[in-house]
Motif scaffolding. Sequence first.
Motif, PDB file in Angstrom:
ATOM      1  N   PRO A  73      15.106  -1.622  -2.466  1.00 13.67           N
ATOM      2  CA  PRO A  73      14.084  -2.631  -2.757  1.00 13.67           C
ATOM      3  C   PRO A  73      13.286  -3.063  -1.531  1.00 13.67           C
ATOM      4  N   PHE A  74      13.672  -2.603  -0.335  1.00  6.68           N
ATOM      5  CA  PHE A  74      12.961  -2.984   0.886  1.00  6.68           C
ATOM      6  C   PHE A  74      12.115  -1.839   1.448  1.00  6.68           C
ATOM      7  N   TYR A  75      12.081  -0.715   0.717  1.00  8.53           N
ATOM      8  CA  TYR A  75      11.321   0.457   1.182  1.00  8.53           C
ATOM      9  C   TYR A  75      10.020   0.522   0.391  1.00  8.53           C
ATOM     10  N   TRP A  76       8.878   0.587   1.099  1.00  7.70           N
ATOM     11  CA  TRP A  76       7.585   0.506   0.439  1.00  7.70           C
ATOM     12  C   TRP A  76       7.386   1.615  -0.590  1.00  7.70           C
ATOM     13  N   PHE A  77       7.917   2.811  -0.297  1.00  8.48           N
ATOM     14  CA  PHE A  77       7.727   3.938  -1.226  1.00  8.48           C
ATOM     15  C   PHE A  77       8.437   3.667  -2.559  1.00  8.48           C
ATOM     16  N   ASP A  78       9.658   3.115  -2.483  1.00  5.25           N
ATOM     17  CA  ASP A  78      10.388   2.799  -3.718  1.00  5.25           C
ATOM     18  C   ASP A  78       9.688   1.683  -4.489  1.00  5.25           C
ATOM     19  N   LEU A  79       9.124   0.707  -3.775  1.00 10.65           N
ATOM     20  CA  LEU A  79       8.390  -0.356  -4.449  1.00 10.65           C
ATOM     21  C   LEU A  79       7.171   0.195  -5.188  1.00 10.65           C
TER      22      LEU A  79
END
Length: 344
Positions: A183-189
């Motif tokens: 949840p803290f990785y921009w790609f996953d967001l």
Amino acid sequence: MAAERVLVPLSDTVTVRQTVGYAVQSGLESADSLECHLVIALPYDVDLPEGKRSNEEAEDLLERAENWVEEDAGGTDVTIETAVLGTDEYLFGPRDYAEIFRTYADDHGIDRLVLDPEYSPGVTASMLQPLERELDRVGLTYDEAPVERPARHGRLVGSHEGFDRLFATFWISFGFYLVLGDPFYWFDLLTGAAVAGIVSVSLAHVTFSVPLDRVQSPLRAVRFVFYIPYLLWEIVKANIAVSAVILRPSMPIEPTLTRVNARVRSGLPLLALANSITLTPGTLTVRANDQQLLVHTLIPSAREDLFDGGLEKAIRFVFYGRESAAIPSPKERDDAEIVGGDEL
């Protein structure tokens, strides 16, 4: 010719008016006079907040139905009886409804039951087919009203209800995606939002079987957050109990198959309860049918916990609120029994 006694269970559907009309017309065609029994079976205990609201709505519907019968009778000799059923018990599935209709029919000498094809008591989805099976089982004669159903047009996504379903489906999907990812990785967001958007547009109209409540639905989500630590604690306790039994030289294992009539509605509440039972070591849900659970228990303490209904009360708390959790246990209600195993 003696009066025909007809029982008409009512729910606030688009075809209830036609059903009442058919009951009156068909009854008068087969007899000189008609005794029409209009009943509403409440899905909630009247002592609960939702039960009080349902009772008020039931009284209003009964009053309207009485006027319909008098209008359709056209001055013919028709006796009207009304009743609200289920005020002192819990009705959670087709089996319960069939039983209470049979009891009423036996007490009042009913000749025939007329069913609304869209019969849908409370907040449950249409339950005609499973109800018909249960009516056959209890030996109650019924007749499905030949009504004309209006065309069903799906609401546009931009409507109030459509937006609520889109919104809820999006955040559920997005949250689940982030649990599996970072949840803290921009790609996953970014990818999570894209996937959740696709899922919500594609599946929002089939994800929820009933309209969402903008107040109650968020409250259920909050109560579910409190439920998770309770479930984890139950899992830890069950692990310790099963481990203690396995480590003992005598291994006092008593596998049994039990049946529990759970007082939660079918659909998501029943699914949550069945899965919670399975997640707890020592118990495994074998089958969930309507509100009836078939559960395999490994040790006596697991069976006793199941019969005490702790998980059931917790699930009721999540979906129906704190007051709804204050119900008798399956053992106290006589809604639990051993149907197979060493103790038979």
